[in-house]
Enzyme design. Structure first.
Site, short mmCIF file in Angstrom:
data_model
loop_
_atom_site.label_atom_id
_atom_site.label_comp_id
_atom_site.label_asym_id
_atom_site.label_seq_id
_atom_site.Cartn_x
_atom_site.Cartn_y
_atom_site.Cartn_z
N TYR A 51 -45.28 87.75 -40.46
CA TYR A 51 -44.80 87.12 -41.69
C TYR A 51 -45.92 86.20 -42.18
CZ TYR A 51 -40.53 88.84 -39.61
OH TYR A 51 -39.60 89.66 -39.05
N ASP B 52 -34.51 96.78 -40.15
CA ASP B 52 -33.18 97.40 -40.14
C ASP B 52 -33.31 98.92 -40.30
OD1 ASP B 52 -31.76 94.70 -40.45
OD2 ASP B 52 -33.01 94.79 -42.23
N ARG C 16 -44.07 91.52 -35.09
CA ARG C 16 -43.07 90.59 -35.63
C ARG C 16 -41.67 91.21 -35.52
NH1 ARG C 16 -44.01 91.35 -42.21
NH2 ARG C 16 -42.22 92.74 -42.48
N GLY C 17 -40.66 90.46 -35.97
CA GLY C 17 -39.31 91.01 -36.15
C GLY C 17 -38.70 91.57 -34.89
N GLU C 18 -38.27 92.82 -34.98
CA GLU C 18 -37.61 93.44 -33.83
C GLU C 18 -38.26 94.76 -33.42
OE1 GLU C 18 -33.42 93.10 -33.46
OE2 GLU C 18 -33.19 95.09 -32.57
N ASP C 19 -38.44 95.64 -34.38
CA ASP C 19 -38.89 96.98 -33.98
C ASP C 19 -40.35 96.98 -33.54
OD1 ASP C 19 -38.30 99.80 -33.66
OD2 ASP C 19 -39.74 100.09 -35.28
N SER C 20 -41.24 96.35 -34.30
CA SER C 20 -42.65 96.34 -33.89
C SER C 20 -42.82 95.55 -32.60
CB SER C 20 -43.55 95.80 -35.00
OG SER C 20 -43.19 94.48 -35.36
#
Ligand code: TRH
Length: 380
Positions: free
Chosen positions: A197, A19, A274-278
């Site tokens: 994660y 975020d 992972r996630g969104e930005d990376s």
């Protein structure tokens, strides 16, 4: 035509770094590339400070990289809203600020910046308007995405040029490795970054790499995966430490500043993200990657993963597409990774070439900040 040249961007840190990471990139881009006035409100400044070490987590307001970084606290200060207000990922704006937005004449353009998805419903939801039930305000839903009629992806104007320059400059790469205490590559070595994660398959992955036919160095920034890596290697690990197991060398890095993390992705031959930005930055790195998607309780992440995976592999020869798909699925299912990795090894050149082609394809599309500014100009 009225222009929107000043922004309030609101970010609550739910967990992890995505975020704050996305909000920061957008804020900095609007400030530096467009010359806009940007105020970024973040509720957990220590998280932003890990990504951007210039941020002092103890200061209520400060100027960093042309962005006014503000600690979002309660009670919220009495400030005049800027021309555009962005709530990142549906965070709830302070009531007093909403009231100030309603009093502003003309009212600000109000954007909810949504999560990224490649799913088919995104274009029909992008830019939908939602009038506030009480106040004379309208909120627009801005969906990042991978194609036409979406909000695009965050991409700084000179990103491709900087990345390409770095990847063709062996001195810059050597300086990067030296800065983080990583020695030169062994002959024929591959470098892999590992950001994920908790993942029950990490022991299997490391075991497979230890028995690989060529040297591999695995770069692991400090984080949630490290205890499992340490358990798999049967020792305790700290940033700066390196250990060798067969063909595999594991090197633990500190959590890097965000710009340095970008360079890590550029410098490696393969990235686990992972996630969104990376996940997005791995695509801009033009190197093959595996995405560990943020797991949701209801399993909704599987459809999101599968949709993107199918789009991404569609440009690969079928056998390479199957191999990469199997690796993505195994990593997210957290089993069967070793075999899947070996299958990918046999398609390495195809996977590498595809990552370059995919970056080029994406770089041909308008970026998120551009589309946002354009939308505002058309709407105001
Ligand atoms: O940290 P994340 O898991 O964030 C996630 C996602 O955004 C997810 O969609 C969201 O729902 C959840 O948070 C709450 O992964 P992500 O998105 O890749 O963000 C990591 C950020 O950390 C990214 O900006 C890159 C940065 N980073 C560094 O700056 N240095 C590092 O060493 C590493 C490993 C990452």
């Amino acid at each position: 035509m009225r222009r929107c040249q000043s922004w309030d961007i609101f970010c609550t840190v739910i967990d992890n770094y995505g975020d704050a990471g996305v909000s920061w990139r957008l804020a900095r881009q609007l400030a530096q590339e467009y010359g806009h006035t940007v105020r970024l409100w973040v509720d957990r400044l220590p998280v932003l400070a890990r990504l951007v070490p210039e941020v002092d987590a103890t200061r209520a307001t400060q100027q960093v990289a042309a962005v006014e970084v503000c600690h979002w606290r309660s009670p919220f200060p009495d400030v005049l809203p800027h021309e555009g207000v962005i709530e990142a990922f549906g965070c709830t704006l302070p009531e007093t600020f909403l009231a100030a937005m309603a009093r502003r004449c003309p009212p600000p353009l109000w954007i909810n910046l949504e999560y990224l998805s490649a799913e088919a419903w995104v274009p029909s939801h992008h830019l939908l308007a939602s009038p506030h039930p009480r106040l004379p305000l309208t909120k627009y839903f801005f969906f990042p995405g991978f194609g036409a009629h979406t909000g695009g992806l965050l991409r700084e104007r000179d990103l491709t040029r900087r990345r390409a320059a770095f990847q063709t400059d062996s001195a810059a790469q050597a300086a990067f490795w030296q800065r983080w205490g990583v020695g030169p590559a062994r002959p024929g070595e591959r470098r892999i970054s590992l950001f994920a994660y908790e993942n029950g398959a990490v022991a299997e992955l490391l075991h497979g790499l230890a028995h690989a036919s060529r040297p591999v160095t695995c770069l692991i920034p400090e984080g949630r995966l490290l205890p499992q890596v340490a358990a798999a290697l049967e020792l305790s690990l700290a940033p700066g430490q390196a250990v060798q197991r067969g063909a595999l060398r594991v090197h633990v890095l500190p959590f890097l500043p965000q710009d340095e993390y970008d360079q890590l992705l550029w410098a490696c031959d393969f990235n686990f993200v992972r996630g969104e930005d990376s996940f997005v930055r791995a695509q801009w790195a033009a190197r093959p990657f595996v995405w560990h998607i943020y797991p949701q309780q209801d399993g909704a992440h599987w459809r999101k993963l599968e949709t993107f995976r199918a789009v991404y592999v569609s440009g690969l020869p079928p056998e390479a597409a199957n191999a990469l798909s199997a690796l993505w699925q195994a990593w997210n299912r957290q089993r069967g990774v070793q075999e899947a990795w070996q299958a990918c090894e046999t398609h390495w050149e195809n996977l590498a070439a595809h990552a370059v082609a995919w970056e080029k394809h994406l770089a041909g599309q308008p970026d998120l900040a551009h589309l946002l500014v354009q939308f505002c100009e058309q709407t105001l």
